[in-house]
Design an enzyme around this catalytic site. Structure first.
Site, short mmCIF file in Angstrom:
data_model
loop_
_atom_site.label_atom_id
_atom_site.label_comp_id
_atom_site.label_asym_id
_atom_site.label_seq_id
_atom_site.Cartn_x
_atom_site.Cartn_y
_atom_site.Cartn_z
N GLU A 166 0.79 -1.23 0.00
CA GLU A 166 0.00 0.00 0.00
C GLU A 166 0.82 1.28 0.00
O GLU A 166 0.86 2.03 0.99
CB GLU A 166 -0.98 -0.01 1.18
CG GLU A 166 -1.93 -1.17 1.16
CD GLU A 166 -3.05 -1.06 2.20
OE1 GLU A 166 -2.96 -0.20 3.10
OE2 GLU A 166 -4.01 -1.84 2.11
N GLU A 352 -5.79 -8.28 0.35
CA GLU A 352 -6.49 -7.90 1.59
C GLU A 352 -7.92 -7.50 1.26
O GLU A 352 -8.16 -6.75 0.32
CB GLU A 352 -5.84 -6.69 2.28
CG GLU A 352 -4.57 -6.98 3.01
CD GLU A 352 -3.99 -5.75 3.70
OE1 GLU A 352 -4.76 -4.88 4.15
OE2 GLU A 352 -2.75 -5.69 3.78
#
Ligand code: FCB
Length: 443
Positions: A166, A352
């Site tokens: 991320e 995720e």
């Protein structure tokens, strides 16, 4: 659970994910300090000023945690290595740290679990943070050295490797919005971090390729559906600029070697000089892409405020314990958009997806029906994306365990396994049991 593994293509990988700093306990095994230790120790940054010193004590309890994955019929486990454990000062290797991950990977293989390895899930060694962290170009080079060391040790046994988890959180959330370590609200530092984190990815990829690492190499990006607050041109532009910063900046740099104009408009004055020359390094060919997806946000024009001149407005949908709207269509939207606009038939994993839920303990049982519904809805979105031609190879639920949820401390619980922070006992929730049934093989 509405779905079973047989609703998905043969070989589709079901896993659960964690990250080192959120579960291991950073006070064990010669681990060095990282910027989350100090950020959390400063009042006002993290709920109850809690840090990851002990966390779930996974450093000592990992065999039990891997047993839970095995008993839950999972195929794979996404874990990360803590840079500060492997290199306490960011540069020199701590053999004890590397040995720990070596045992962990072997422990997965012994249990028939495929390891999906993330190199950087936010545990920047303090020694590097003190020298400017991601605002400093040198950190990218140090990351490449770290990637070479860890992939050199584990890369022959893992299913795949991602460089960075991320980058939007590493750069924007942490240097512009100030919500994560190092907690800056500084557009110059943010612009540099937006670029240097990608440079770190590119240099890390080059290093691992040069070293002959055999595992497929990729990156994990997060995506957040950017919806306009109204049909006005101004709100449309507000959503477009947020879409550019969050959803386009990283994938376009990697697949097109360029940054989107809507984001460059505000960031270019602050990028490091000569940034264009780095784009070829950043644009290393990927072997796979990880997609993290949780929610959408609604954006409104905020005239008279500095760039990007937008604000968020609350949405009408049901929300999780984080206050995030539940919006599974966004996952389908990103999976199809990524395939169409950026990656074609490159293998994609949802690395995720999950929800924080205010779970209730009822006579020892933990009923989290809302989480089961959440998982079903998002599996439905993934199944539809596969039917639409997306080369989706697997899904990792976030997270195996309740854990250290960064600025939220231990207050927000994403796990399919409850952790009692007094006793560190693990208790599988109803969602774990539902997934276990759904993932059973009939043999
Ligand atoms: C993601 C992070 C992960 C976890 C979830 C809830 O942004 O990668 O560590 O905190 O959100």
């Amino acid at each position: 659970m509405k779905f079973s593994r047989f609703d998905f293509p043969e070989g589709f990988v079901f896993g659960a994910a964690t990250a080192a700093y959120q579960i291991e306990g950073s006070s064990f095994g010669g681990c060095g300090p990282c910027h989350w230790d100090t950020f959390s120790a400063t009042p006002g940054n993290v709920v109850k000023a809690e840090g990851g010193g002990i966390a779930c004590d996974h450093y000592h309890r990992w065999p039990e945690d891997l047993d839970l994955l095995r008993a839950g019929n999972f195929d794979a486990y996404r874990f990360s290595t803590n840079w500060a454990r492997v290199m306490p000062d960011g540069v020199n290797v701590n053999p004890e740290g590397l040995d720990f991950y070596d045992r962990l990977v072997d422990g997965m293989l012994e249990r028939g679990l495929k390891p999906s390895h993330t190199l950087y899930h936010w545990d920047l060694p303090s020694a590097l943070a003190d020298r400017g962290g991601w605002a400093n170009r040198d950190t990218a080079q140090h990351f490449a050295d770290y990637a070479g060391v860890v992939a050199g040790r584990l890369g022959d046994r893992v299913m795949n490797i991602s460089t960075i988890n991320e980058p939007w959180c590493v750069a924007w959330l942490s240097h512009f919005l100030g919500a994560h370590a190092p907690g800056l609200r500084d557009i110059r530092a943010a612009a540099r971090a937006m670029h240097h984190i990608l440079l770190a990815h590119g240099l890390g990829m080059q290093r691992m390729r040069a070293d002959g690492v055999s595992a497929p190499l990729g990156i994990v990006l997060n995506f957040d559906h950017a919806a306009p607050a109204s049909a006005s041109a101004e709100d449309g532009a507000a959503a477009a600029v947020q879409d550019a910063i969050f959803n386009r900046w990283f994938i376009e740099a990697i697949t097109r070697q360029s940054y989107p104009a809507e984001a460059l408009e505000g960031l270019e004055p602050y990028l490091p000089q000569g940034w264009q020359a780095d784009m070829a390094v950043i644009g290393q060919k990927l072997d796979w892409l990880g997609v993290n997806y949780y929610t959408r946000h609604i954006h409104q024009a905020a005239p008279g405020t500095p760039w990007p001149a937008t604000r968020e407005v609350a949405g009408p949908l049901d929300k999780t314990q984080m206050g995030w709207e539940i919006y599974p269509d966004g996952l389908h939207g990103f999976l199809t958009r990524l395939a169409r606009d950026y990656v074609g038939d490159l293998p994609v994993f949802v690395t995720e997806n999950g929800m924080a839920n205010a779970d209730t303990v009822d006579g020892g049982a933990i009923t989290d029906e809302a989480r089961i519904r959440f998982i079903e809805a998002h599996l439905g979105a993934m199944k539809q994306a596969i039917a639409d031609g997306v080369n989706l190879k697997g899904f990792f639920y976030w997270s195996l365990l309740d854990n250290y949820e960064w600025a939220e401390g231990y207050a927000k619980t994403f796990g399919i396994v409850h952790v009692d922070y007094q006793t560190l006992q693990r208790v599988p929730k109803a969602s774990y049991l539902a997934l276990k049934r759904a993932l059973a093989r009939n043999d």
